[in-house]
Design an enzyme around this catalytic site. Structure first.
Site, PDB file in Angstrom:
ATOM      1  CE  LYS A 284      -6.090  -5.191  -6.755  1.00  0.00           C
ATOM      2  NZ  LYS A 284      -6.584  -3.735  -6.964  1.00  0.00           N
TER       3      LYS A 284
ATOM      4  CD  GLN B 176      -7.003  -0.160  -5.097  1.00  0.00           C
ATOM      5  OE1 GLN B 176      -5.518  -1.511  -6.280  1.00  0.00           O
ATOM      6  NE2 GLN B 176      -8.087  -1.235  -4.726  1.00  0.00           N
TER       7      GLN B 176
ATOM      8  CG  ASP C 135      -9.781  -4.084 -12.558  1.00  0.00           C
ATOM      9  OD1 ASP C 135      -9.211  -5.303 -11.992  1.00  0.00           O
ATOM     10  OD2 ASP C 135      -9.352  -2.871 -11.407  1.00  0.00           O
TER      11      ASP C 135
END
Ligand code: NAP
Length: 302
Positions: free
Chosen positions: A54, A98, A121
């Site tokens: 990422k 995460q 997200d």
């Protein structure tokens, strides 16, 4: 029939070029770039590898990328305070925690503490609600479903009036993609059926599908004879079925298989995604797109 391959790697590259151009334009016109923070707790090799990918993508696009690594034993309070710090930081447009988090951490509480306007997200209940309402309410569609829809659109598959069958009802793939495909919107307007382990006749449902989206995590679950000739088959499943030595690096790598038997299915379907190289590469790309969108919302140019 041999299906047209929908390659996630190619679509990813196209979208990254578009994002990079947008980032440059915004930088020139507004003097700012998207800011993304990735919070990594602990040292799980899988999480480190996801976060590294990422960060690499974000940096390559010219984002302001902050990597915030925290020890395994961080307290709930300290992690909440960290999220709050980034919620208040004007240079940050996207906050990514995460997963999975260590067992002592209240994962739900941490994720729900993220400002919904920085939840790139798309998992915060506010964004789930926005997705359900649809239209202009939607800010951040979750990344894997957004990638699936983008692939279908860019492959030129007709979605309006199409029978879409989704195998799987998880919160991260099945439910959101089903919801997205039934919206009154371009790239949607489909008639959607969602099937799962309690479904009585999976084959009958799959056989009706003009677009079959499979996200079960069971290798070979969808049999070739369940596929309607000419259908678009999106295989989200990523299943490790063994190991092999990489020709490129000489190192051991996982053998990955999807939920659909690709070799047989490609002779029946009209469009199909491979595994690997299909939906997989799209997820990080859509995360970048959501982060850019977050900055655009803030600037009033979305
Ligand atoms: P999940 O949370 O385990 O959900 C799986 C869903 O499939 C459940 O709804 C389950 O039904 C259904 N299912 C499982 N076995 C079935 C069967 N035999 N018959 C019918 N339905 C069945 O999985 P997920 O997180 O959605 O992930 C699904 C797959 O997609 C995994 O292989 C995952 O690795 C992959 N994935 C890939 C990406 C990516 O490429 N970027 C991202 C996310 C996930 P019940 O609800 O009835 O249990």
């Amino acid at each position: 029939m041999t299906a047209k391959l929908i390659k996630g790697t190619e679509i990813r590259d196209q979208i990254l070029v578009e994002i990079e151009a947008d980032v440059k334009k915004i930088k020139d016109e507004h003097g700012v770039v998207p800011g993304l923070v990735t919070i990594l707790v602990g040292e799980s090799p899988a999480s480190i590898s996801y976060v590294t990918a990422k960060i690499k993508t974000a940096k390559g696009l010219g984002f302001n990328e902050i990597q915030d690594n925290q020890p395994d034993d961080i307290s709930n309070e300290d992690l909440l305070a960290l999220v709050d710090k980034y919620n208040k930081d004007d240079s940050i447009n996207g906050i990514l925690v995460q997963l999975p988090l260590p067992k002592h951490i209240d994962e739900k509480k941490i994720l729900n503490a993220i400002d919904p306007d920085k939840d790139v997200d798309g998992f915060h209940p506010v964004n789930v609600g926005r997705l359900m309402i649809g239209g202009a309410e939607v800010k951040f569609p979750p990344c894997t479903p957004a990638g699936i829809q983008e692939m279908i659109i860019r492959a030129g598959v007709e979605t309006s009036g199409a029978e879409v069958v989704v195998v799987g009802r998880s919160n991260i793939v099945g439910k959101p993609i089903a919801n997205m495909m039934l919206q009154k919107a371009d790239g949607a307007n489909s008639t959607v059926t969602v099937i799962h382990t309690r479904t009585k006749d999976m084959a009958a449902h799959c056989k009706r599908a003009d677009i079959l989206i499979v996200a079960a995590g069971v290798p070979g679950l969808v049999k070739p004879e369940w596929i309607k000739p000419g259908a678009c088959v999106i295989d989200v499943g990523v299943n490790r079925v063994g190991e092999k030595i990489s020709e490129k690096t000489g190192k051991k790598i996982a053998i990955l298989k999807g939920d659909v038997d690709f070799d047989e299915a490609k002779e029946i379907a009209g469009f199909i995604t491979p595994v690997p190289g299909g939906v997989g590469p799209m997820t990080i790309t859509m995360l970048m797109k959501n982060t850019l969108k977050s900055l655009k919302f803030k600037l009033g140019i979305a």
